[in-house]
Scaffold this motif. Structure first.
Motif, mmCIF file in Angstrom:
data_model
loop_
_atom_site.group_PDB
_atom_site.id
_atom_site.type_symbol
_atom_site.label_atom_id
_atom_site.label_comp_id
_atom_site.label_asym_id
_atom_site.label_seq_id
_atom_site.Cartn_x
_atom_site.Cartn_y
_atom_site.Cartn_z
ATOM 1 N N MET A 1 0.329 15.546 -4.257
ATOM 2 C CA MET A 1 1.673 15.142 -4.564
ATOM 3 C C MET A 1 1.558 13.629 -4.492
ATOM 4 S SD MET A 1 4.795 17.078 -2.837
ATOM 5 C CE MET A 1 4.714 16.265 -1.282
ATOM 6 N N LEU A 2 2.167 13.010 -5.449
ATOM 7 C CA LEU A 2 2.382 11.719 -5.685
ATOM 8 C C LEU A 2 3.799 11.156 -5.710
ATOM 9 C CD1 LEU A 2 -0.204 11.254 -8.687
ATOM 10 C CD2 LEU A 2 -0.526 10.904 -6.277
ATOM 11 N N LEU A 3 3.909 9.822 -5.392
ATOM 12 C CA LEU A 3 5.340 9.306 -4.899
ATOM 13 C C LEU A 3 5.482 8.177 -5.646
ATOM 14 C CD1 LEU A 3 7.866 9.317 -3.098
ATOM 15 C CD2 LEU A 3 6.651 7.959 -1.490
ATOM 16 N N VAL A 4 6.354 8.247 -6.531
ATOM 17 C CA VAL A 4 6.817 6.773 -7.193
ATOM 18 C C VAL A 4 8.032 6.178 -6.748
ATOM 19 C CG1 VAL A 4 7.663 5.928 -9.592
ATOM 20 C CG2 VAL A 4 5.688 7.744 -9.368
ATOM 21 N N LEU A 5 7.788 5.027 -6.385
ATOM 22 C CA LEU A 5 8.942 4.259 -5.606
ATOM 23 C C LEU A 5 9.315 2.940 -6.391
ATOM 24 C CD1 LEU A 5 7.818 4.181 -1.857
ATOM 25 C CD2 LEU A 5 9.372 5.762 -3.032
ATOM 26 N N ASN A 6 10.475 2.722 -6.598
ATOM 27 C CA ASN A 6 11.061 1.746 -7.440
ATOM 28 C C ASN A 6 11.932 1.013 -6.581
ATOM 29 O OD1 ASN A 6 10.156 1.616 -10.145
ATOM 30 N ND2 ASN A 6 10.727 3.764 -10.077
ATOM 31 N N GLY A 7 11.872 -0.302 -6.375
ATOM 32 C CA GLY A 7 12.575 -1.203 -5.644
ATOM 33 C C GLY A 7 13.874 -1.853 -6.274
ATOM 34 N N PRO A 8 14.497 -2.907 -5.871
ATOM 35 C CA PRO A 8 15.837 -3.361 -6.003
ATOM 36 C C PRO A 8 15.860 -3.722 -7.611
ATOM 37 C CG PRO A 8 14.860 -4.446 -4.295
ATOM 38 C CD PRO A 8 13.662 -3.494 -4.505
ATOM 39 N N ASN A 9 17.179 -3.062 -8.064
ATOM 40 C CA ASN A 9 17.530 -3.373 -9.542
ATOM 41 C C ASN A 9 16.710 -2.639 -10.604
ATOM 42 O OD1 ASN A 9 19.369 -5.707 -8.570
ATOM 43 N ND2 ASN A 9 17.579 -6.970 -8.463
ATOM 44 N N LEU A 10 16.020 -1.783 -10.257
ATOM 45 C CA LEU A 10 15.239 -1.016 -11.061
ATOM 46 C C LEU A 10 16.155 0.022 -11.581
ATOM 47 C CD1 LEU A 10 11.813 -1.448 -9.782
ATOM 48 C CD2 LEU A 10 12.366 -1.809 -12.209
ATOM 49 N N ASN A 11 17.066 0.466 -10.876
ATOM 50 C CA ASN A 11 18.384 1.401 -11.123
ATOM 51 C C ASN A 11 19.285 0.801 -12.365
ATOM 52 O OD1 ASN A 11 19.316 -0.455 -9.244
ATOM 53 N ND2 ASN A 11 21.269 0.593 -9.339
ATOM 54 N N ARG A 12 19.025 -0.520 -12.812
ATOM 55 C CA ARG A 12 19.784 -0.982 -13.791
ATOM 56 C C ARG A 12 18.790 -1.069 -15.043
ATOM 57 N NH1 ARG A 12 24.976 -1.401 -13.969
ATOM 58 N NH2 ARG A 12 24.600 -3.489 -14.859
ATOM 59 N N LEU A 13 17.627 -0.351 -15.032
ATOM 60 C CA LEU A 13 16.812 -0.440 -16.304
ATOM 61 C C LEU A 13 17.696 0.043 -17.366
ATOM 62 C CD1 LEU A 13 13.424 0.942 -15.074
ATOM 63 C CD2 LEU A 13 13.922 -1.301 -15.865
ATOM 64 N N PHE A 67 2.151 13.334 0.575
ATOM 65 C CA PHE A 67 2.097 12.454 -0.459
ATOM 66 C C PHE A 67 0.459 11.982 -0.370
ATOM 67 C CE2 PHE A 67 6.516 12.662 -0.699
ATOM 68 C CZ PHE A 67 6.773 12.924 -1.847
ATOM 69 N N THR A 68 -0.200 11.695 -1.526
ATOM 70 C CA THR A 68 -1.645 11.665 -1.423
ATOM 71 C C THR A 68 -1.772 10.086 -2.041
ATOM 72 O OG1 THR A 68 -2.197 12.712 -3.365
ATOM 73 C CG2 THR A 68 -2.548 13.980 -1.364
ATOM 74 N N GLY A 69 -0.575 9.663 -2.473
ATOM 75 C CA GLY A 69 -0.787 8.327 -3.156
ATOM 76 C C GLY A 69 0.555 7.992 -3.672
ATOM 77 N N ILE A 70 0.650 6.594 -3.718
ATOM 78 C CA ILE A 70 2.083 5.756 -4.188
ATOM 79 C C ILE A 70 1.887 4.909 -5.355
ATOM 80 C CG2 ILE A 70 3.896 4.515 -3.243
ATOM 81 C CD1 ILE A 70 3.406 5.358 -0.459
ATOM 82 N N VAL A 71 2.700 4.975 -6.245
ATOM 83 C CA VAL A 71 2.893 4.079 -7.215
ATOM 84 C C VAL A 71 4.238 3.394 -6.842
ATOM 85 C CG1 VAL A 71 3.306 3.483 -9.713
ATOM 86 C CG2 VAL A 71 1.718 5.302 -9.160
ATOM 87 N N LEU A 72 4.119 2.034 -6.591
ATOM 88 C CA LEU A 72 5.206 1.116 -6.321
ATOM 89 C C LEU A 72 5.543 0.088 -6.898
ATOM 90 C CD1 LEU A 72 7.228 0.272 -3.858
ATOM 91 C CD2 LEU A 72 5.100 -0.909 -2.757
ATOM 92 N N ASN A 73 6.723 -0.071 -7.405
ATOM 93 C CA ASN A 73 7.434 -1.222 -8.227
ATOM 94 C C ASN A 73 8.316 -1.663 -7.141
ATOM 95 O OD1 ASN A 73 8.488 -3.125 -9.722
ATOM 96 N ND2 ASN A 73 8.621 -2.052 -11.467
ATOM 97 N N PRO A 74 7.708 -2.891 -6.358
ATOM 98 C CA PRO A 74 8.662 -3.379 -5.351
ATOM 99 C C PRO A 74 9.727 -4.504 -5.896
ATOM 100 C CG PRO A 74 6.491 -4.335 -5.009
ATOM 101 C CD PRO A 74 6.474 -3.278 -6.315
ATOM 102 N N GLY A 75 10.099 -4.624 -7.281
ATOM 103 C CA GLY A 75 10.908 -5.509 -7.712
ATOM 104 C C GLY A 75 10.676 -6.914 -6.987
ATOM 105 N N ALA A 76 11.760 -7.572 -6.722
ATOM 106 C CA ALA A 76 11.850 -9.011 -6.373
ATOM 107 C C ALA A 76 11.192 -8.952 -4.969
ATOM 108 C CB ALA A 76 12.939 -9.628 -6.344
ATOM 109 N N LEU A 77 11.363 -7.901 -4.126
ATOM 110 C CA LEU A 77 10.576 -7.843 -3.122
ATOM 111 C C LEU A 77 8.891 -7.990 -2.663
ATOM 112 C CD1 LEU A 77 12.147 -4.650 -1.641
ATOM 113 C CD2 LEU A 77 12.697 -6.898 -0.976
ATOM 114 N N THR A 78 8.534 -7.965 -4.007
ATOM 115 C CA THR A 78 7.178 -7.946 -4.412
ATOM 116 C C THR A 78 6.614 -9.736 -3.799
ATOM 117 O OG1 THR A 78 6.926 -7.023 -6.327
ATOM 118 C CG2 THR A 78 5.419 -8.670 -6.117
ATOM 119 N N HIS A 79 7.585 -10.746 -3.856
ATOM 120 C CA HIS A 79 7.493 -12.066 -3.819
ATOM 121 C C HIS A 79 7.517 -12.537 -2.248
ATOM 122 C CE1 HIS A 79 7.164 -11.588 -8.029
ATOM 123 N NE2 HIS A 79 8.327 -11.162 -8.273
ATOM 124 N N TYR A 80 8.384 -11.895 -1.786
ATOM 125 C CA TYR A 80 8.668 -12.241 -0.174
ATOM 126 C C TYR A 80 8.790 -11.412 0.808
ATOM 127 C CZ TYR A 80 13.540 -10.328 -1.093
ATOM 128 O OH TYR A 80 14.286 -9.599 -1.363
#
Length: 143
Positions: A1-13, A67-80
């Protein structure tokens, strides 16, 4: 099972900066991730939050929920977000960092990721395809 996490503002795609992120929506991305997971023989769960703490909780709980792995798009959290970085480094599930746009070709503040160093890999600038490549890397044990 894999987990895909999307961070801030990606709900606005699809609405937010379509010249940068394209016209497809988060729902389109989640459907695509489900389809790619099926091709890879893996169940995929997709989640999005605008809240740092919620993303951290999901990362903390990933292993205990199978879950055995995560694909993560942290959005702007990436930078700080050192808190997000610490959550990733403090657990055993491999994480692939993904960005839809080429963050290195954008504003200078986007050039630095505080989370990438504790991830197994980073994919940037390939649009939704980056998620597929992240899923494939996790399934094939490359992560």
């Amino acid at each position: 099972m894999l987990l895909v996490l999307n961070g801030p503002n990606l709900n606005r795609l699809g609405l937010r900066e379509p010249g940068v992120y394209g016209s497809q929506t988060l729902e389109d991305l989640e459907r695509q991730c489900d389809a790619w997971g099926a091709e890879l023989g893996q169940a995929v769960t997709c989640r999005q939050s605008n809240y740092e703490g919620q993303l951290i909780e999901w990362i903390h709980e990933a292993e205990e929920h199978g879950f055995t792995g995560i694909v993560l798009n942290p959005g702007a959290l990436t930078h700080y977000s050192y808190a997000l970085r610490d959550a990733i480094s403090g657990q055993r599930v491999p994480v692939i960092e993904v960005h839809i746009s080429n963050v290195d070709a954008r504003e200078e503040f986007r050039h630095r990721s505080v989370t990438a160093a504790v991830c197994r890999g980073k994919i940037s600038g390939l649009g939704f395809l980056g998620y597929r490549l992240g899923l494939e890397a996790l399934v094939e044990g490359q992560a």
